[in-house]
Design a protein around this motif. Structure first.
Motif, PDB file in Angstrom:
ATOM      1  N   ILE A 106      33.981  16.978  84.519  1.00 29.21           N
ATOM      2  CA  ILE A 106      32.813  17.823  84.243  1.00 29.21           C
ATOM      3  C   ILE A 106      32.667  18.030  82.729  1.00 29.21           C
ATOM      4  N   LYS A 107      33.808  18.340  82.100  1.00 27.19           N
ATOM      5  CA  LYS A 107      33.785  18.675  80.658  1.00 27.19           C
ATOM      6  C   LYS A 107      33.355  17.478  79.810  1.00 27.19           C
ATOM      7  N   PHE A 108      34.011  16.309  80.048  1.00 26.15           N
ATOM      8  CA  PHE A 108      33.756  15.172  79.158  1.00 26.15           C
ATOM      9  C   PHE A 108      32.481  14.397  79.517  1.00 26.15           C
ATOM     10  N   GLY A 131      31.419   6.165  81.229  1.00 25.05           N
ATOM     11  CA  GLY A 131      32.076   7.057  82.175  1.00 25.05           C
ATOM     12  C   GLY A 131      33.465   6.577  82.584  1.00 25.05           C
ATOM     13  N   SER A 132      34.142   7.417  83.344  1.00 27.47           N
ATOM     14  CA  SER A 132      35.524   7.089  83.732  1.00 27.47           C
ATOM     15  C   SER A 132      35.727   7.346  85.220  1.00 27.47           C
ATOM     16  N   GLU A 133      36.703   6.600  85.781  1.00 28.23           N
ATOM     17  CA  GLU A 133      37.096   6.872  87.152  1.00 28.23           C
ATOM     18  C   GLU A 133      38.617   7.046  87.193  1.00 28.23           C
ATOM     19  N   PHE A 134      39.064   8.181  87.711  1.00 28.55           N
ATOM     20  CA  PHE A 134      40.499   8.427  87.898  1.00 28.55           C
ATOM     21  C   PHE A 134      40.781   8.255  89.385  1.00 28.55           C
ATOM     22  N   ARG A 135      41.710   7.342  89.707  1.00 24.57           N
ATOM     23  CA  ARG A 135      42.081   7.148  91.119  1.00 24.57           C
ATOM     24  C   ARG A 135      43.523   7.606  91.320  1.00 24.57           C
ATOM     25  N   ARG A 195      45.143  14.057  72.542  1.00 26.87           N
ATOM     26  CA  ARG A 195      43.700  14.115  72.804  1.00 26.87           C
ATOM     27  C   ARG A 195      43.039  12.946  72.077  1.00 26.87           C
ATOM     28  N   VAL A 196      42.150  12.262  72.768  1.00 27.56           N
ATOM     29  CA  VAL A 196      41.491  11.103  72.151  1.00 27.56           C
ATOM     30  C   VAL A 196      40.494  11.620  71.110  1.00 27.56           C
ATOM     31  N   ALA A 197      40.316  10.806  70.044  1.00 31.00           N
ATOM     32  CA  ALA A 197      39.471  11.249  68.927  1.00 31.00           C
ATOM     33  C   ALA A 197      38.074  11.652  69.405  1.00 31.00           C
ATOM     34  N   ASN A 198      37.478  10.863  70.342  1.00 27.75           N
ATOM     35  CA  ASN A 198      36.092  11.158  70.746  1.00 27.75           C
ATOM     36  C   ASN A 198      35.956  12.452  71.557  1.00 27.75           C
ATOM     37  N   SER A 199      37.098  13.091  71.890  1.00 30.51           N
ATOM     38  CA  SER A 199      36.993  14.307  72.709  1.00 30.51           C
ATOM     39  C   SER A 199      37.310  15.569  71.922  1.00 30.51           C
ATOM     40  N   GLN A 200      37.503  15.402  70.607  1.00 36.09           N
ATOM     41  CA  GLN A 200      37.934  16.559  69.800  1.00 36.09           C
ATOM     42  C   GLN A 200      36.898  17.690  69.816  1.00 36.09           C
ATOM     43  N   ILE A 221      31.939  10.478  78.403  1.00 39.72           N
ATOM     44  CA  ILE A 221      32.138   9.748  77.135  1.00 39.72           C
ATOM     45  C   ILE A 221      33.034   8.510  77.289  1.00 39.72           C
ATOM     46  N   GLY A 222      33.800   8.448  78.369  1.00 37.54           N
ATOM     47  CA  GLY A 222      34.666   7.282  78.608  1.00 37.54           C
ATOM     48  C   GLY A 222      35.926   7.287  77.729  1.00 37.54           C
ATOM     49  N   ILE A 223      36.828   6.412  78.082  1.00 34.82           N
ATOM     50  CA  ILE A 223      38.106   6.331  77.350  1.00 34.82           C
ATOM     51  C   ILE A 223      38.397   4.850  77.047  1.00 34.82           C
ATOM     52  N   PRO A 254      36.389  21.567  74.157  1.00 29.76           N
ATOM     53  CA  PRO A 254      37.536  22.472  74.158  1.00 29.76           C
ATOM     54  C   PRO A 254      38.693  21.882  74.973  1.00 29.76           C
ATOM     55  N   GLY A 255      39.869  22.314  74.687  1.00 28.16           N
ATOM     56  CA  GLY A 255      41.031  21.792  75.447  1.00 28.16           C
ATOM     57  C   GLY A 255      42.262  21.726  74.576  1.00 28.16           C
ATOM     58  N   SER A 256      43.400  21.565  75.217  1.00 25.36           N
ATOM     59  CA  SER A 256      44.650  21.531  74.454  1.00 25.36           C
ATOM     60  C   SER A 256      45.445  20.244  74.678  1.00 25.36           C
ATOM     61  N   GLY A 257      45.036  19.426  75.642  1.00 17.92           N
ATOM     62  CA  GLY A 257      45.704  18.116  75.828  1.00 17.92           C
ATOM     63  C   GLY A 257      46.951  18.149  76.702  1.00 17.92           C
ATOM     64  N   ILE A 258      47.142  19.223  77.466  1.00 15.14           N
ATOM     65  CA  ILE A 258      48.343  19.189  78.323  1.00 15.14           C
ATOM     66  C   ILE A 258      48.015  19.115  79.821  1.00 15.14           C
ATOM     67  N   GLY A 259      46.726  19.213  80.141  1.00 14.57           N
ATOM     68  CA  GLY A 259      46.344  19.185  81.564  1.00 14.57           C
ATOM     69  C   GLY A 259      46.790  17.911  82.266  1.00 14.57           C
ATOM     70  N   LEU A 260      46.538  16.755  81.641  1.00 18.22           N
ATOM     71  CA  LEU A 260      46.863  15.482  82.305  1.00 18.22           C
ATOM     72  C   LEU A 260      48.368  15.239  82.384  1.00 18.22           C
ATOM     73  N   ALA A 261      49.107  15.749  81.375  1.00 18.10           N
ATOM     74  CA  ALA A 261      50.574  15.601  81.427  1.00 18.10           C
ATOM     75  C   ALA A 261      51.103  16.313  82.667  1.00 18.10           C
ATOM     76  N   LEU A 262      50.577  17.515  82.899  1.00 17.55           N
ATOM     77  CA  LEU A 262      51.000  18.293  84.075  1.00 17.55           C
ATOM     78  C   LEU A 262      50.569  17.578  85.366  1.00 17.55           C
TER      79      LEU A 262
HETATM   80  P1  ADP Z   1      42.285  18.388  77.565  1.00 16.27           P
HETATM   81  O1  ADP Z   1      41.292  18.119  78.597  1.00 16.27           O
HETATM   82  O2  ADP Z   1      42.721  19.794  77.463  1.00 16.27           O
HETATM   83  O3  ADP Z   1      41.929  17.781  76.243  1.00 16.27           O
HETATM   84  P2  ADP Z   1      43.951  16.657  79.162  1.00 16.27           P
HETATM   85  O4  ADP Z   1      45.414  16.476  79.143  1.00 16.27           O
HETATM   86  O5  ADP Z   1      43.320  17.104  80.406  1.00 16.27           O
HETATM   87  O6  ADP Z   1      43.619  17.603  77.955  1.00 16.27           O
HETATM   88  O7  ADP Z   1      43.324  15.288  78.732  1.00 16.27           O
HETATM   89  C1  ADP Z   1      43.866  14.567  77.645  1.00 16.27           C
HETATM   90  C2  ADP Z   1      42.815  13.726  76.979  1.00 16.27           C
HETATM   91  O8  ADP Z   1      42.390  12.690  77.830  1.00 16.27           O
HETATM   92  C3  ADP Z   1      41.541  14.496  76.700  1.00 16.27           C
HETATM   93  O9  ADP Z   1      41.649  15.203  75.491  1.00 16.27           O
HETATM   94  C4  ADP Z   1      40.527  13.368  76.600  1.00 16.27           C
HETATM   95  O10 ADP Z   1      40.605  12.775  75.321  1.00 16.27           O
HETATM   96  C5  ADP Z   1      41.025  12.375  77.606  1.00 16.27           C
HETATM   97  N1  ADP Z   1      40.295  12.493  78.910  1.00 16.27           N
HETATM   98  C6  ADP Z   1      40.776  13.036  80.027  1.00 16.27           C
HETATM   99  N2  ADP Z   1      39.869  12.957  81.025  1.00 16.27           N
HETATM  100  C7  ADP Z   1      38.782  12.349  80.524  1.00 16.27           C
HETATM  101  C8  ADP Z   1      37.510  11.962  81.036  1.00 16.27           C
HETATM  102  N3  ADP Z   1      37.141  12.199  82.286  1.00 16.27           N
HETATM  103  N4  ADP Z   1      36.652  11.331  80.188  1.00 16.27           N
HETATM  104  C9  ADP Z   1      37.004  11.061  78.936  1.00 16.27           C
HETATM  105  N5  ADP Z   1      38.179  11.404  78.368  1.00 16.27           N
HETATM  106  C10 ADP Z   1      39.068  12.042  79.152  1.00 16.27           C
END
Ligand code: ADP
Length: 448
Positions: free
Chosen positions: A358-360, A439-443, A402-407, A386-388, A410-418
Motif C-alpha cells: 500500500i505504502k510503496f 510494481g512488485s509481487e511478493f509470494r 531501505r532502497v534509495a527510491n523508497s527514502q 515503485i518496484g524494486i 516513511p519507514g525504518s527498514g526492519i519490517g521485512l527482516a522480521l
Molecule cells: P520499511 O517499509 O519500513 O522501509 P521494510 O523492511 O518493510 O522497511 O522494507 C525494506 C525495504 O524494501 C523498503 O524500504 C523498500 O525499499 C523495499 N520494499 C519493500 N516492499 C516494497 C514494495 N512493495 N515496493 C517497493 N519497495 C519495497
C-alpha cells in the motif's frame, strides 16, 4: 603426536604386518619343501639298502654288515635297519634301538611310511621277496637343511628390521610432503583477522585434490564470515542512524522551543512533534525486540487457516485509502490452506508485506491471492508501486536496509527482516518478482 609421525607409524605398522605374513609364509613353504626333499633322499637310501639286501639273498649277516659299512653314507646320523615280517631284525647296527612292533606293522600295512621322531626323519619301506618279505627302516637328521633354514631365518629377520626402518623414514618423508600444504594453509589462516576477512587462500587451477577442496571450503567460509561481518556493521550503522534521527529531532524541537518563552499553542505543537518521534522510536525498538526474541514455541503451535489470516490482514488494511482485492481461490475446500503455526506472528508477517504494498504504491489497488500446488500453499501480494531492482531483492531483508527510491516514504527498514524470520520459522520462503516503476509481487510459499 604430529600427524606426519602418526601417519608414518601407521604406515610402518601396516607394512610390518604384511611383510611378516609374507616372510613367515616363505619360511614355512621353504621348510616344508626341505622336509619333503629330505624324505625323498631318505627313501632313495632305504631303497638302495633294500635292493642290495634283495639281490644278496645268500649273503650271511656278517657279510652284509661288512657291505653296509662300506656303503657310503651321505646323510647325517643315517641309520638303516632291516626287519623280517615276524618283526625280528635281520640286520641292525650295533648300539641302536630296535623299532617298536607297531611301527613295523604300520610299514607292512601301508607299504611305505614317513614320519618324524624327535629331530629325526624316518622312512619305512616294505619289500616283498619270494625268499621272505622284509622291512627297511631308514632314519637321519637333516642337519644341512636345518642349518640353511637357520641362516634363512637370520637373513629374513635382518631384512625385516632394515625394511621397517627404511619404511618408517620413507613414510615420514611422504607424510611430510602430504601434510606440508595443510601446514601452509594453517599459516595463512592464522594471519586472517576480523580486519582482514577479505583475504583468501590460493586455489590451484587444475588439481581437484582434497587440499584444494579444503582451501575452497575455507574461502567459502571466509566469504560468509565477511558478508555477515559487513551485514553486522551495516546493521549497527543503520540502527544507530534510525534510532538517532528521532532522538535528534526530539532534542532539536525541545532546544529551539526552550530558547524563548512561547505561546501555549507552540508548546503544544512541539509536544505533539516530540510525541510522534518518541512513538516512532518506541515502534523501532519494539520491532527490534520482536526480531531478537521471536521463536516458534512448540506449545504455541496451532492449526492455522492461512486464508483466514489473509482475510483479517486485508480487513485491517482495507480501511486505508487502497482498495484491496482478495482472491481466495479454492475457498470452498475449507481446511486446504491450513498449516501448523503461530497466528500472531503470521499476522505480523502478512501485515508487513501488505502495508509495504500500500505504502510503496501510493495507495493504489493491491491484489492478494491464495492458491496451492502439489508442494506449497502460496500467498501472493501484488502492487503497482515503485518496484524494486532485482539487485536489491536479497538486501531488503536485512534489518534497516531501505532502497534509495523508497527514502521519501516513511519507514525504518526492519519490517521485512522480521517478516522473513517469521516465514522461515514456519519453514516457508519468500519470492519476489518486480519491475521498477511497474510494481512488485511478493509470494510467500508454505510447505503443505
Ligand atoms: P520499511 O517499509 O519500513 O522501509 P521494510 O523492511 O518493510 O522497511 O522494507 C525494506 C525495504 O524494501 C523498503 O524500504 C523498500 O525499499 C523495499 N520494499 C519493500 N516492499 C516494497 C514494495 N512493495 N515496493 C517497493 N519497495 C519495497
Amino acid at each position: 603426536m604430529k600427524l606426519k609421525n602418526k601417519l608414518s607409524l601407521q604406515f610402518t605398522f601396516l607394512f610390518a604386518v604384511v611383510l611378516f605374513v609374507v616372510l613367515f609364509g616363505i619360511y614355512m613353504l621353504e621348510d616344508s619343501t626341505r622336509k619333503v626333499s629330505f624324505y625323498d633322499k631318505l627313501e632313495d637310501r632305504a631303497f638302495v639298502v633294500g635292493e642290495f639286501y634283495f639281490r644278496e639273498d645268500n649273503m650271511t649277516k656278517e657279510n652284509f654288515k661288512e657291505v653296509i659299512k662300506k656303503f657310503p653314507q651321505t646323510l647325517s646320523n643315517e641309520i638303516a635297519s632291516i626287519y623280517n615280517d615276524q618283526y625280528q631284525p635281520v640286520f641292525i647296527k650295533e648300539n641302536t634301538a630296535r623299532w617298536p612292533k607297531e611301527i613295523i606293522q604300520e610299514v607292512i600295512a601301508n607299504k611305505k611310511i614317513r614320519f618324524t621322531k624327535d629331530d629325526q626323519q624316518v622312512v619305512g619301506i616294505y619289500f616283498v621277496d619270494n625268499s621272505g618279505n622284509f622291512i627297511v627302516i631308514a632314519s637321519a637328521t637333516d642337519d644341512t637343511g636345518k642349518e640353511n633354514m637357520k641362516t634363512l631365518s637370520i637373513i629374513m629377520l635382518f631384512s625385516f628390521l632394515i625394511s621397517l626402518v627404511i619404511t618408517f623414514f620413507l613414510g615420514r618423508l611422504f607424510a611430510t610432503m602430504a601434510v606440508n600444504p595443510i601446514n601452509k594453509i594453517i599459516d595463512k589462516v592464522k594471519i586472517i583477522r576480523a580486519t582482514s576477512l577479505n583475504k583468501r587462500l590460493p586455489v590451484g587451477k587444475i588439481s581437484h585434490d582434497e587440499i584444494n577442496q579444503l582451501s575452497i571450503t575455507i574461502n567459502n567460509l571466509l566469504e560468509h564470515l565477511e558478508q555477515s561481518f559487513q551485514a553486522q556493521q551495516s546493521f549497527i550503522m543503520n540502527a544507530s542512524h534510525e534510532l538517532r534521527t528521532p532522538i535528534t529531532s526530539i532534542i532539536a524541537d525541545a532546544e529551539i522551543t526552550l530558547r524563548n518563552t512561547r505561546e501555549v499553542d507552540e508548546y503544544k505543537s512541539t509536544l505533539v512533534s516530540i510525541t510522534k518521534d518518541a512513538e516512532r522510536l518506541n515502534e523501532i525498538i519494539g520491532t527490534l525486540l520482536e526480531l531478537a526474541q521471536i521463536n516458534l514455541d512448540r506449545s504455541e503451535l496451532q492449526v492455522i487457516q492461512l486464508d483466514e489470516v489473509l482475510w483479517e490482514v486485508a480487513d485491517e488494511w482495507g480501511k486505508s485509502e487502497s482498495r484491496i482485492h482478495v482472491d481466495y481461490g479454492l475457498a470452498v475446500n475449507a481446511g486446504r490452506y491450513s498449516i501448523m503455526g503461530n497466528r500472531r506472528l503470521l499476522f505480523i508477517a502478512l501485515s508487513n508485506i501488505l502495508k509495504n504494498a500500500i505504502k510503496f504504491s501510493n495507495h493504489k489497488d493491491v491484489y492478494c491471492k491464495i492458491t496451492l500446488n502439489a508442494e506449497s500453499i502460496i500467498i501472493s501480494i501484488k502492487d503497482e508501486g515503485i518496484g524494486i531492482a532485482s539487485s536489491e531483492f536479497q538486501k531488503i531483508f536485512q534489518p534497516f536496509y531501505r532502497v534509495a527510491n523508497s527514502q521519501k516514504f516513511p519507514g525504518s527498514g526492519i519490517g521485512l527482516a522480521l517478516t522473513e524470520r517469521i516465514i522461515r520459522l514456519h519453514n516457508g520462503k519468500i519470492e519476489i518478482s518486480s519491475k521498477l516503476d511497474e510494481g512488485s509481487e511478493f509470494r510467500i510459499l508454505f510447505p503443505r
